[in-house]
Design a protein around this motif. Structure first.
Motif, PDB file in Angstrom:
ATOM      1  N   MET A   3       0.768  -0.498  -0.359  1.00 43.20           N
ATOM      2  CA  MET A   3       0.069  -0.281  -0.332  1.00 43.20           C
ATOM      3  C   MET A   3       0.917   1.370   0.314  1.00 43.20           C
ATOM      4  N   ILE A   4       2.165   1.081   0.038  1.00 41.46           N
ATOM      5  CA  ILE A   4       3.226   2.047   0.153  1.00 41.46           C
ATOM      6  C   ILE A   4       2.977   2.538  -1.150  1.00 41.46           C
ATOM      7  N   GLY A   5       2.892   1.454  -2.054  1.00 42.23           N
ATOM      8  CA  GLY A   5       3.972   2.447  -3.187  1.00 42.23           C
ATOM      9  C   GLY A   5       5.225   2.235  -3.469  1.00 42.23           C
ATOM     10  N   GLU A   6       5.078   2.754  -4.986  1.00 44.32           N
ATOM     11  CA  GLU A   6       6.811   2.876  -5.529  1.00 44.32           C
ATOM     12  C   GLU A   6       7.407   4.113  -5.193  1.00 44.32           C
ATOM     13  N   ASN A   7       8.536   3.453  -5.162  1.00 47.27           N
ATOM     14  CA  ASN A   7       9.437   5.160  -4.017  1.00 47.27           C
ATOM     15  C   ASN A   7       9.516   5.584  -5.432  1.00 47.27           C
ATOM     16  N   THR A   8      10.046   7.118  -5.040  1.00 48.85           N
ATOM     17  CA  THR A   8      10.500   8.174  -5.973  1.00 48.85           C
ATOM     18  C   THR A   8      11.436   8.222  -6.936  1.00 48.85           C
ATOM     19  N   PHE A   9      11.777   8.167  -7.974  1.00 45.96           N
ATOM     20  CA  PHE A   9      13.144   8.023  -8.564  1.00 45.96           C
ATOM     21  C   PHE A   9      12.775   6.972  -9.129  1.00 45.96           C
ATOM     22  N   GLN A 109       5.212   9.077 -11.983  1.00 47.10           N
ATOM     23  CA  GLN A 109       5.770   8.046 -11.326  1.00 47.10           C
ATOM     24  C   GLN A 109       6.725   8.066 -12.462  1.00 47.10           C
ATOM     25  N   SER A 110       6.352   7.648 -13.594  1.00 47.25           N
ATOM     26  CA  SER A 110       7.490   6.771 -14.406  1.00 47.25           C
ATOM     27  C   SER A 110       8.424   9.116 -14.888  1.00 47.25           C
ATOM     28  N   ASP A 111       7.701   9.654 -14.541  1.00 46.71           N
ATOM     29  CA  ASP A 111       8.731  11.438 -15.356  1.00 46.71           C
ATOM     30  C   ASP A 111       9.622  10.665 -13.966  1.00 46.71           C
ATOM     31  N   GLY A 112       9.535  10.635 -12.884  1.00 50.07           N
ATOM     32  CA  GLY A 112      10.567  10.874 -11.403  1.00 50.07           C
ATOM     33  C   GLY A 112      11.103   9.899 -12.452  1.00 50.07           C
ATOM     34  N   GLY A 113      11.205   8.574 -12.662  1.00 49.23           N
ATOM     35  CA  GLY A 113      11.661   7.474 -12.962  1.00 49.23           C
ATOM     36  C   GLY A 113      12.941   8.609 -14.110  1.00 49.23           C
ATOM     37  N   LEU A 114      12.657   8.638 -14.887  1.00 52.45           N
ATOM     38  CA  LEU A 114      13.175   9.216 -16.463  1.00 52.45           C
ATOM     39  C   LEU A 114      13.732  10.280 -15.695  1.00 52.45           C
TER      40      LEU A 114
END
Ligand code: ZN
Length: 294
Positions: A3-9, A109-114
């Motif tokens: 429930m916490i979700g994916e990490n930033t970046f 989420q995906s832009d943070g990863g990018l």
């Protein structure tokens, strides 16, 4: 992470085109394609507009873009990373350079990863212009995911530095430490670089002992987070208290102490003297996960 979700970046969803990036003709076609876009970044800063990453047409940047690094392909168009060093920021208005930490929590989420991918790759190239074997200038290969030395032939792959970060728990209390440079009241999970010849589990135990004098057992991996400052990968763990009394022991921390669940719950709602790490940090995710019983 439940429930916490994916990490930033984390969570860049582009195709890194591992095979096609070795095809020089294909890469040249992507560079010339007016649809290709670029993330423009400096050390710790990225070009943004209205709290979104500014994806600039690569063709509009011209020769001042230097050697664009191919990140991959997303939605049918190529994405590159370009170092802001050679560019005139005024020419890119209304987009402007903003702090990576300032914008990261507002991105998808995906832009943070990018963003993390682009920043870490640019940082690596900026810091590895010379061959570490023979000292001669090296050259970009595979459109940015390799440097090759024309003098001795050595190949250098982009480097990622593993850092373990761990929440030490003992029933209803957790061990946190603080660095002297942090804002007043801020405490966070202990962390440190993995050393050569060391497993992650041993790094967890060694770092906690070195920084706080506490012994731990049962290290458990939770999740990871790219941390492009300049090129780390944070590896989040929990570990169980096994002995010792916490005290700041090395020069990194000025304090290390136990906090109760009640203290953390108050801090999570913005009350009490304890200031938790920002939400974009994996340390906060570890703390939130523990509070929610994960
Ligand atoms: Zn060399």
């Amino acid at each position: 992470m439940g429930m916490i979700g994916e990490n930033t970046f984390a969570g860049a969803r582009l195709d890194r085109v591992t095979e096609r990036r070795r095809d020089a003709a294909w890469v040249a076609a992507q560079r010339a394609d007016p649809a290709s876009r670029a993330v423009v970044a400096a050390d710790g800063q990225v070009l943004a507009e209205d709290d979104e990453l500014a994806l600039v047409a690569l063709s509009a940047l011209g020769a001042s873009a230097g050697e664009p690094l191919l990140l991959g392909v997303e939605d049918g168009r190529a994405l590159f990373a370009v170092d802001a060093e050679g560019l005139d920021p005024a020419a890119l208005a209304p987009a402007r350079l903003v702090g990576v930490r300032d914008i990261a929590s507002q991105l998808s989420q995906s832009d943070g990863g990018l963003l993390a991918y682009a920043i870490a790759l640019l940082n690596w190239h900026r810091r590895h212009r010379f061959c570490s074997v023979c000292g001669q200038p090296s050259e970009v290969a595979e459109a940015g995911l390799l440097r090759v030395c024309p003098h001795c032939g050595a190949e250098h792959h982009p480097r990622t530095d593993p850092v373990v970060i761990m929440l030490v728990t003992d029933g209803d209390r957790v061990l946190l430490g603080r660095q002297p440079s942090w804002p007043a009241g801020r405490y966070s999970a202990l962390a440190g670089f993995v050393e050569p010849g060391e497993s992650l589990e041993h790094a967890v135990a060694r770092e906690v002992l070195e920084e706080s004098g506490v012994e731990v057992s049962d290290p458990r991996y939770v999740s990871s987070q790219p941390w492009p400052f300049p090129s780390s990968l944070m590896l989040g763990f929990t570990a169980r208290y096994a002995g010792g009394e916490p005290a700041a022991r090395d020069n990194e921390l000025e304090d290390a102490r136990w906090f109760s669940r009640a203290e953390l719950e108050a801090a999570a709602t913005g009350e009490g003297p304890l200031l938790l790490p920002p939400r974009l940090a994996i340390a906060r995710r570890l703390i939130d996960g523990w509070l929610e019983g994960e």
